[in-house]
Write an enzyme that holds these catalytic residues in place. Structure first.
Site, PDB file in Angstrom:
ATOM      1  N   CYS A 190       0.826  -1.212   0.000  1.00  0.00           N
ATOM      2  CA  CYS A 190       0.000   0.000   0.000  1.00  0.00           C
ATOM      3  C   CYS A 190       0.856   1.257   0.000  1.00  0.00           C
ATOM      4  O   CYS A 190       0.438   2.303  -0.499  1.00  0.00           O
ATOM      5  CB  CYS A 190      -0.953  -0.003   1.188  1.00  0.00           C
ATOM      6  N   HIS A 488      -1.546   1.002   7.641  1.00  0.00           N
ATOM      7  CA  HIS A 488      -2.015   0.940   6.257  1.00  0.00           C
ATOM      8  C   HIS A 488      -2.019   2.339   5.659  1.00  0.00           C
ATOM      9  O   HIS A 488      -2.390   3.313   6.318  1.00  0.00           O
ATOM     10  CB  HIS A 488      -3.427   0.341   6.220  1.00  0.00           C
TER      11      HIS A 488
END
Length: 522
Positions: A190, A488
């Site tokens: 990510c 994340h």
């Protein structure tokens, strides 16, 4: 850690994609061809190009400086055009349009780029003879001034054919999602996806990768070239396909050329961003400018700024100044770790420490450009005193980049522990960098009791005016959620003028400006 990216608002109004359609080819549009049958249009174009666009002689430069302004409002812009039919200059605020409608003179020349605008087609037209005149003149001027000749765009037959066969892609409508693609998470990738989303929505980079002819340095193996891979990715992003993309080839190239990022563990998005710029810079490195001594590659043109460091000797007040290039600005968020380890007996010291924690991006920039006393343990040799002296050091902006990237240092590493600083840092949609320029910080003294936590940022003195060239407009923000060990990355990107989207790996959702401004930012 967060990465927020801003760009000058001026850029959006002066650059755009121009597509070739069926009626737009090397011989111009039907209206230009009709006029060409009756009158000579090449000679007037050559004269206007010589004296008011490229200015091939000192006489021409003087003539443009003294006579080139709108005949109605007497202004020098915006986007001044000259009528191709008669002697008339008009600005694009409406006066050149009024002239075209009144006199039925539908062809005009942009006096910055030398492109011909057809008011009937409502577009700039491509005419081979005009292009040859413009390129000859610009090369002549570059030779006179001793600078590198300009690089000209040459569309291949395949590019022209694809544009002709897809006229619907000539203009992006308001509700279009062209340019939005989800990205498959390859397992802790990510950090890469959010940076790619930010880069693919950087206007000037998009223009470059969709229109420029990159000369690959890896002639025997173009698969090793990051610029070639990003060119392919940009074509995929703007192809109209909405299926999520897989960045396995890009990830492999980054591993190959930036070995410290190799591996399947989660990486730092800011570190990936800097490594990507570095590899792109090396793979598309252009000639060094004779005048500035800097590289002319697209990365340096867009992202490189100049940071001025002034070291002042406390004994003789002598100033030593150095100028260094930068691609991003890393901003401290305060000594939160120190304050959190203090006990109740240290409440006064803790209160003072917490009062210095920034809460806005302007606070961070204020701290970044404040004079810092280096102390007795960091004495610097003064050339005037010929001895080591205590000194102060101040950083200011000497030259701003077209795209400014601000990195908030949210990840704190110490010998005791590693932690994430989750302090909310507010950032604006529009940012004026004038107070942090060298001519503002070095000549304007701020009140000694001013609080850096002032949400309005530093207040300029009455004789200091905001420079329009120093304004930036937000177009992408990268966010990190979770902890240092398990987190994340996501990104907000702006599509066109005011359409915001949240990019969470392969999921793209509509967002609004308030959601963006309320995000944590890294």
């Amino acid at each position: 850690m967060q990465l927020s990216v801003a760009h000058r608002a001026l850029v959006l109004t002066s650059h755009g994609l121009i597509f070739v359609t069926k009626q737009m080819n090397e011989n111009g549009c039907p209206h230009l061809n009709d006029l060409k049958q009756n009158v000579d249009i090449v000679c007037p174009y050559a004269i206007i190009s010589k004296y008011f666009v490229t200015c091939t002689t000192p006489e021409a430069r003087f003539k443009k400086a003294t006579t080139c302004f709108c005949f109605v409002c007497k202004s020098y812009g915006p986007r001044l055009h000259s009528c191709l039919h008669c002697i008339y200059f008009g600005c694009f605020s409406g006066h050149i349009q009024e002239h075209a409608k009144l006199e039925k003179h539908y062809l005009a020349i942009d006096l910055i780029w030398g492109k011909v605008l057809c008011f009937q087609c409502r577009d700039y037209v491509h005419y081979k003879e005009f292009l040859e005149i413009d390129q000859t003149n610009r090369s002549k001027v570059a030779k006179q001034l001793g600078i590198n000749p300009p690089e000209f765009l040459h569309r291949s037959d395949k590019e022209v054919y694809l544009a002709q066969m897809n006229p619907e892609k000539r203009k992006i409508v308001g509700n279009s999602t062209i340019g939005l693609r989800g990205l498959i998470n390859l397992g802790n990738s990510c950090f890469m996806s959010c940076i790619v989303q930010a880069l693919t929505h950087t206007p000037l980079l998009t223009n470059y990768f969709l229109t420029e002819n990159h000369v690959c340095q890896f002639k025997e193996n173009s698969n090793m070239c990051l610029v070639c891979e990003l060119t392919r990715l940009y074509q995929e992003f703007y192809s109209g396909n909405t299926a999520p993309l897989t960045l396995d080839r890009l990830l492999h190239l980054i591993w190959t050329h930036a070995c410290h990022l190799a591996g399947y563990e989660q990486q730092d998005a800011h570190e990936f961003f800097m490594a990507t710029l570095d590899v792109l810079h090396r793979h598309c490195k252009g000639p060094v400018s004779v005048t500035t001594g800097t590289c002319d590659c697209i990365i340096d043109k867009i992202f490189t700024g100049r940071l001025q460091s002034d070291v002042v000797c406390q004994a003789c007040k002598g100033v030593s100044t150095t100028i260094d290039p930068f691609w991003d600005i890393s901003l401290d968020l305060g000594a939160s770790a120190l304050s959190s380890r203090m006990n109740q007996s240290d409440s006064v010291l803790q209160k003072q420490s917490l009062s210095n924690v920034p809460t806005t991006l302007l606070d961070c920039l204020e701290r970044f450009t404040q004079a810092e006393h280096l102390g007795p343990s960091a004495k610097i040799r003064c050339s005037q005193c010929d001895d080591y002296r205590e000194s102060t050091k101040q950083l200011t902006m000497k030259k701003l980049p077209i795209v400014a990237s601000f990195h908030l240092k949210r990840f704190e590493h110490s010998s005791c522990s590693d932690k994430k600083i989750s302090t909310f840092i507010a950032f604006p949609e529009k940012l004026d960098m004038t107070p942090f320029m060298f001519y503002s910080r070095n000549r304007t003294s701020y009140s000694s009791n001013s609080n850096i936590n002032n949400s309005n940022g530093p207040v300029c003195s009455s004789n200091q005016q905001a420079d329009s060239k120093n304004w930036y407009s937000l177009f992408a923000v990268v966010n990190h959620s979770g902890s240092l060990d398990a987190g994340h990355y996501t990104a907000f990107v702006r599509q066109r003028s005011n359409h915001w989207f949240k990019c969470d790996d392969h999921i793209i959702t509509k967002a609004n400006l308030q959601e963006v401004l309320d995000s944590e930012g890294t």
